[in-house]
Structures are given as C-alpha cells and as structure tokens.
Enzyme design. Structure first.
Site, PDB file in Angstrom:
ATOM      1  N   LYS A 270       0.805  -1.228   0.000  1.00  0.00           N
ATOM      2  CA  LYS A 270       0.000   0.000   0.000  1.00  0.00           C
ATOM      3  C   LYS A 270       0.837   1.277   0.000  1.00  0.00           C
ATOM      4  CE  LYS A 270      -4.056  -1.995   2.076  1.00  0.00           C
ATOM      5  NZ  LYS A 270      -5.263  -1.789   2.828  1.00  0.00           N
ATOM      6  N   ASP A 307      -9.844   2.676   1.994  1.00  0.00           N
ATOM      7  CA  ASP A 307      -9.871   2.087   3.336  1.00  0.00           C
ATOM      8  C   ASP A 307     -10.376   3.114   4.344  1.00  0.00           C
ATOM      9  OD1 ASP A 307      -8.867  -0.397   2.656  1.00  0.00           O
ATOM     10  OD2 ASP A 307      -6.790   0.244   2.857  1.00  0.00           O
TER      11      ASP A 307
HETATM   12  O1  LIG Z   1      -8.080  -8.471   1.538  1.00  0.00           O
HETATM   13  C1  LIG Z   1      -8.485  -7.762   0.615  1.00  0.00           C
HETATM   14  O2  LIG Z   1      -9.049  -8.230  -0.353  1.00  0.00           O
HETATM   15  C2  LIG Z   1      -8.277  -6.314   0.730  1.00  0.00           C
HETATM   16  C3  LIG Z   1      -7.924  -5.822   1.957  1.00  0.00           C
HETATM   17  C4  LIG Z   1      -7.640  -4.410   2.191  1.00  0.00           C
HETATM   18  O3  LIG Z   1      -6.228  -4.237   2.243  1.00  0.00           O
HETATM   19  C5  LIG Z   1      -8.234  -3.518   1.118  1.00  0.00           C
HETATM   20  O4  LIG Z   1      -7.692  -2.229   1.244  1.00  0.00           O
HETATM   21  C6  LIG Z   1      -7.992  -4.047  -0.274  1.00  0.00           C
HETATM   22  O5  LIG Z   1      -8.609  -3.187  -1.196  1.00  0.00           O
HETATM   23  C7  LIG Z   1      -8.565  -5.435  -0.411  1.00  0.00           C
END
Ligand SMILES: O=C(O)C1=C[C@@H](O)[C@@H](O)[C@H](O)C1
Ligand SMILES: Nc1ncnc2c1ncn2[C@@H]1O[C@H](COP(=O)(O)OP(=O)(O)OP(=O)(O)O)[C@@H](O)[C@H]1O
Ligand SMILES: [Mg+2]
Length: 625
Positions: A270, A307
C-alpha cells in the site's frame, strides 16, 4: 394533391376568438399543474442531491462523480427522445445548480466551463431551417423571448431558411437554441457542437460500460484468503483477478506490463505503489497509503485510499465515539496509517501506534491503560494462523469499550474472542472490506456506491463464508432444520452425529455402551474441531456438543451459533441416550445456561409451523443480523 385533415369544432367556426380563449384557459391550467409538478420534482431532486452529498462527505467520499453525471446525460437523452435537446439543456442547468449547492470545487468549474465552451464553439452566424414557413412567427417569438436581437437576419422563404448573426464576442443563449430545436428547427452548426458534446458524454459513459469488461483486481503478496473477488462479483459486472507479486522489486514491472483498468492494493504494497502513481487523491496523500489504483486514459496511474471510508464505517459499527478518548492501534503499516488518520479526524484525544520496534511496543502496553478503543491493524491472527493474537492479555486495558480487528478471515480472531470473553464489544473487518470495495468500484466507474447494497453484500458474505452452527436439546430439530438450511443456502451440510458414527463405525447408542459418555465426547470434540475448519458449512451439532468450552469456542469463532428451542413435551427421546436416562426436564435445566452462553441467536420454533418455516426464519434473521 396533399390533403391535410384538420379537425375544427363547431365552436371554433362560430367564434374563433372565444374558442381560443377557452383553449388557452384550459391549457394554462395544465401548464400550471405541470409547472407545479416540475417544481415539486425539482425540490425532491435537490433534496436527494443534498442527502447524497452529506452522506458522501461523512463517508469521506468525493462528492462530484463525473462518471455518474455523464451516465445521467446519456440516460436523460435516451428517455427524452425528441425532447432531448430541451431536456439536456434543462438538466445542464439543474446539475450546475446542484453542483453550486454542493459547494464548488475545481471539477465543477471545469464542467461549467465545458458547457460555456460548447456554446462559444458556435459560430457568430447560425442557420435556422424551419420545418414549415408558418413557423416563422414562432421562431421570431422565441428569439424575442430570449432577448436575442440579431445584428443581421436573412429569410429565404422558398428554402424555409433563416440566418441570424450576433456580433463577435456575444454568445447564443443555450435555452433559446434548445427551444428552437424543440420546435423542430434544425440548426446545422449546433448539431456539430451537439455531436461533440454527445461524443464527450457517451465517450465517458462508454468508458464504464465498454463492451470489453473492465479489468480490475487485487494486488498483494498472498491473496488466497481474500473475500474481495466475491464482493466485487456482487457489486458489478467486471473482471476481478488476484495478482500475487512476491517482491517489491517486481512491482514496477508488474504495474507496467499488466493490463488493468483498476486495482486494489493490499499488504504489503500500500505504501510502495505510491511511487508508481502519477497523481494521488488528497486523502491518499494525507494518509500516505494507497489501496486503490485507477488507470487513467493516458495510461498513468492515479492512487486513492478507500480504506478510509471503510474504517470510518467500521468505527460507526462499533458504536464507540473515539472523540476525546485514547485509542491504541496495533501495527504501523499501510492499514495502520489509515486507521490513525480516521481516528484523529474523529477527534480521538490520543492515538498510540504500537509496533514491534517502536517506542510504544508490545512489552509496554500497560502505559496506555486508559485506552477505550483497541484496533488491530496487523495481520496477526489472520487465516491460517488463527491461534495467534497480537495481544496476549487484554487485562492491560481495563477501560476498553471496543476492540476492532481489521482481519475478516477468520470472522472471529483470537483477539476478538478474548475481548468477547471480557464482555467488550467487538467488530471484525468485514464491513470495512465491503465499504472500501464499493468505493473503489465506484472510482473505477464499475458500480455506483450504495450503502444498502453494501449491507446486503455484507450479510450475504457472512452467511456464505461463515459456518452456521445449530445447537439445542436432543430432538429439537437440528438435523432436520440444518439439512433444509444447507439446501436453501446451497451450502455443505454436516451432521455431527452422523460424522461421529462414521468415524467410530457404530451407532451412537453403541458408542455410549462400549466407550461410555467420555469416549463419545472425545470423538465428538474431534468432529467439531474438523467441522469448524470448514468455510460456509451448515453444522447440526449433537445435543451435548456445547458442553465443552473448547467446542463452544470453535463454534463461535468460526461462525454463527443458532440455538433452536421447542417445548420439551414435543421433543422425541427415542434413540437419544441422555434424554432417555435423565429425562428432558432435568437435562434442560442443566444445559439451558450453556446453550445461552454458546448462542449468537435464539430461535423459538414453537412459534413456527414446521421445520421448513424454522429454516426460513433462520435465514431471515441471519440476513438482518
Ligand atoms: O483483503 C483484501 O481483499 C483487501 C484488503 C484491504 O487491504 C483492502 O484495502 C484491499 O482493497 C482489499
Ligand atoms: N420445527 C419442527 N416442528 C415439528 N417437528 C420438527 C421440527 N423440527 C424437527 N422436527 C421433528 O423432530 C424430530 C427430531 O428432529 P431432528 O432429528 O432434526 O432433531 P435433532 O435436534 O437433530 O436431534 P438430536 O439432538 O438427537 O440430533 C424429527 O422427527 C423432525 O422431523
Ligand atoms: Mg441430530
């Protein structure tokens, strides 16, 4: 010879003026009614716009949605048919007013400018092609109504063509042009501009509903656990693929070479993806973490953070207002940055970030004994390491009001289970996951954000991914209702008693006879543990499975526990050794508090006609839970 049939009433022949007066009176009543209806509808529309704007602001979402506006124009144009030019002009004025009402930002001004630019793209001389010569009066009236006094005007009666010119620098009133076209007047110069405008809007609309499905997905290191594909499949019709990139060094190559329109980004990239974004949204920049990438038409990447909206929804779900309170956030990665930003925005007095090597670490948690909110933003406790917890002993935080775990798989991490044991409110990461996905999908232009839809998806996922345990007295209907639930939900069904018989290779009464109750309970505990590792399974327990604390834990942590109840007098006892030996009343007196402790939901089957009705009722309750 052309014959036009004109219907004229006797009234009209006798006294045309009186007749006209009558028609005018009658039709003006209709016009007044139509105007009232339009005003009422406009008021309703503005109220809806204001409500959406307020909700978006609360959720930290961008208020202006260019894709939605483009789609709106395309829809209005289609619905309006021959009224399209007038309707589009009206809607332009309305959307501009709505944008002003929502407070200008740069993109609104841009859109206003685009409107003006479209008008000023018209030449100073326009050709008006009238459908018939008799329209001349109407046309000149329209010009007058819009205070258009042409610097020059020509009229070619044979060709039914008029030209009007304005001096350099003046513009044509858009409303006048649409009034003219609404009367069937062709303005070739305007059609060219309209084509350009249509290209602009349908071009944008086509981007979202392009014949090739949008290609979206998730970027991370290990993604097998993710629920995102299921959520995005429920949100809209687009591809959502998992992209596992093992090393940060491979990111650049991946982002350059992989064809995608939008991506979610998760642990551990991220922060790293930010370096590959040409632009960042203000919130992504402020937080320092990107979980959503949008491919722009020029191929570059725009980074955003959804998020933020997701975690805001999660805090709201906890019912705890962080304002003025100490909040402890475990972990210092990308997710933690978002959590800290949201908590600060919500007015937290102090936000402490705990990390393994920071000043505040896991060895000195007691420093923050006044913490009201604990948030786990680390992956500790995530599937498959479900027995791990980032905090060994929650008693270091005696003032906790809620524990929030960003992990959603398993639904109840060890941390949340420990908190629950202490009577502390717990929230897992499912709502956050659904909300961040829905906002990302909207940013990609794949679906419109809709809170109700999010709630339905969340309930469906909870239903689909978590186990569903049925507990209750022997003979209450666990096997029967469980089988029906498995069928109705399209999910695997496991009857623990049948499993036990299969494993032991003999019927239950025989297990009791040969190995005693203790021997039976051992096999039962093993079977419960195995079942708890399943995903989305409906499990009918035996009447006594809840007796062991370890079984209760396995059930509650892997899903929802439903306690079925029926009048004791209605329960069959045959073939059920304990009911036969002890009597159902005595058994119930012993077990009632245990069922209560194990259950998330209680269902009184006495009020429902038959096992089918019970199954239906359980589904309804789960959808609402
Ligand atoms: O586990 C997931 O699929 C995600 C978890 C988060 O980090 C979210 O921010 C991401 O967009 C998707
Ligand atoms: N809601 C209901 N209304 C009427 N009869 C029911 C209902 N639910 C179950 N039954 C009947 O009760 C009997 C016992 O049901 P079932 O075997 O499903 O109970 P159980 O809870 O699984 O029992 P055990 O604890 O012994 O496994 C069956 O004959 C079933 O058809
Ligand atoms: Mg049974």
């Amino acid at each position: 010879m052309d014959q036009t049939v004109i219907s004229v009433s006797h009234d009209e022949i006798r006294d045309p003026a009186a007749h006209a007066a009558k028609v005018i009176r009658r039709e003006r009543v209709r016009i007044d009614a139509a105007d009232r209806a339009i005003l009422d509808a406009m008021r309703g529309r503005f109220e809806a716009v204001a409500a959406i704007g307020a909700a978006k602001r609360r959720a930290g979402l961008p208020v202006y949605d260019a894709a939605r506006e483009a789609a709106l124009y395309a829809r209005i144009s289609e619905m309006a048919g021959d009224l399209a030019p007038a309707a589009l002009a009206l809607w332009r004025v309305m959307t501009a007013a709505a944008r002003r009402m929502e407070g200008l930002d740069v993109r609104h001004e841009e859109a206003d400018r685009a409107d003006q630019a479209a008008q000023s793209a018209l030449p100073t001389t326009l050709t008006l092609e009238l459908p018939d010569a008799a329209m001349l009066t109407t046309v000149t009236t329209i010009l007058a109504v819009h205070e258009c006094v042409p610097a020059a005007m020509t009229w070619d009666g044979a060709a039914r063509r008029m030209t009007i010119s304005v001096t350099e620098g003046s513009a044509w009133a858009p409303a006048m042009l649409s009034d003219l076209t609404a009367q069937g007047v062709r303005i070739p110069e305007m059609e060219k501009v309209a084509e350009m405008a249509a290209e602009m809007t349908t071009g944008q609309a086509a981007e979202q509903s392009a014949p090739s499905r949008p290609r979206c997905g998730l970027l991370g290191r290990k993604l097998g656990y993710s629920y995102s594909p299921a959520i995005h499949a429920a949100l809209g019709d687009y591809d959502y693929d998992l992209h596992e990139v093992p090393n940060e060094e491979d990111l650049e190559k991946f982002l350059k070479e992989t064809p995608f329109d939008g991506l979610n980004v998760t642990i551990p990239y991220k922060v790293a993806v930010m370096a590959h974004c040409a632009t960042l949204s203000p919130r992504a920049k402020a937080i320092g973490s990107v979980n959503t990438l949008v491919r722009r038409p020029d191929g570059t990447l725009h980074g955003d953070n959804t998020d933020d909206a997701g975690f805001t929804a999660m805090v709201e779900e906890s019912g705890v207002d962080p304002a003025g309170k100490t909040c402890v956030v475990l972990g210092s990665g990308g997710a933690s940055r978002t959590v800290v930003a949201v908590l600060k925005r919500m007015g937290a007095k102090r936000v402490v970030v705990v990390s393994r090597r920071g000043e505040d670490h896991y060895g000195n948690l007691a420093r923050h004994a006044d913490a009201a909110l604990l948030v786990n933003a680390t992956p500790v406790g995530m599937y498959p390491n479900v027995d791990a917890s980032p905090v060994e002993d929650l008693s270091v935080f005696p003032k906790l009001e809620a524990v929030l775990d960003l992990i959603y798989n398993p639904p109840k991490t060890k941390l949340l289970a420990d908190a629950e044991k202490r009577g502390i409110r717990t929230v897992n990461g499912l709502r956050m996951l659904v909300v961040q996905a829905a906002v990302a999908s909207a940013l990609w232009g794949c679906s419109a954000y809709d809170a109700k839809r999010c709630a339905a998806i969340e309930a469906a996922i909870r239903l689909g991914e978590e186990n569903l345990w049925l507990v209750g007295m022997p003979g209450v209907g666990k096997t029967t209702v469980g089988g029906l639930l498995g069928e109705a939900l399209g999910r695997p069904f496991v009857d623990l008693d049948a499993e036990i018989e299969r494993v032991a290779g003999m019927p239950i009464p025989e297990i009791f006879r040969t190995r005693g109750e203790a021997g039976f309970r051992e096999i039962e505990a093993e079977a419960a543990m195995t079942a708890s590792r399943g995903r989305g399974t409906v499990i009918a327990t035996g009447g006594g499975t809840v007796l062991r604390e370890a079984n209760r834990r396995a059930m509650r942590e892997s899903g929802t526990v439903v306690w079925l109840q029926r009048d004791l007098s209605r329960l069959p006892t045959e073939g059920r050794p304990l009911s036969e030996a002890k009597g159902v009343e005595k058994l119930y007196a012993e077990r009632e508090p245990i069922y209560r402790a194990a259950a998330h939901l209680e269902v009184d089957a006495n009020l429902l006609a038959g096992a089918e009705a019970v199954a239906e009722h359980v589904i309804g309750r789960l959808m609402r839970a």
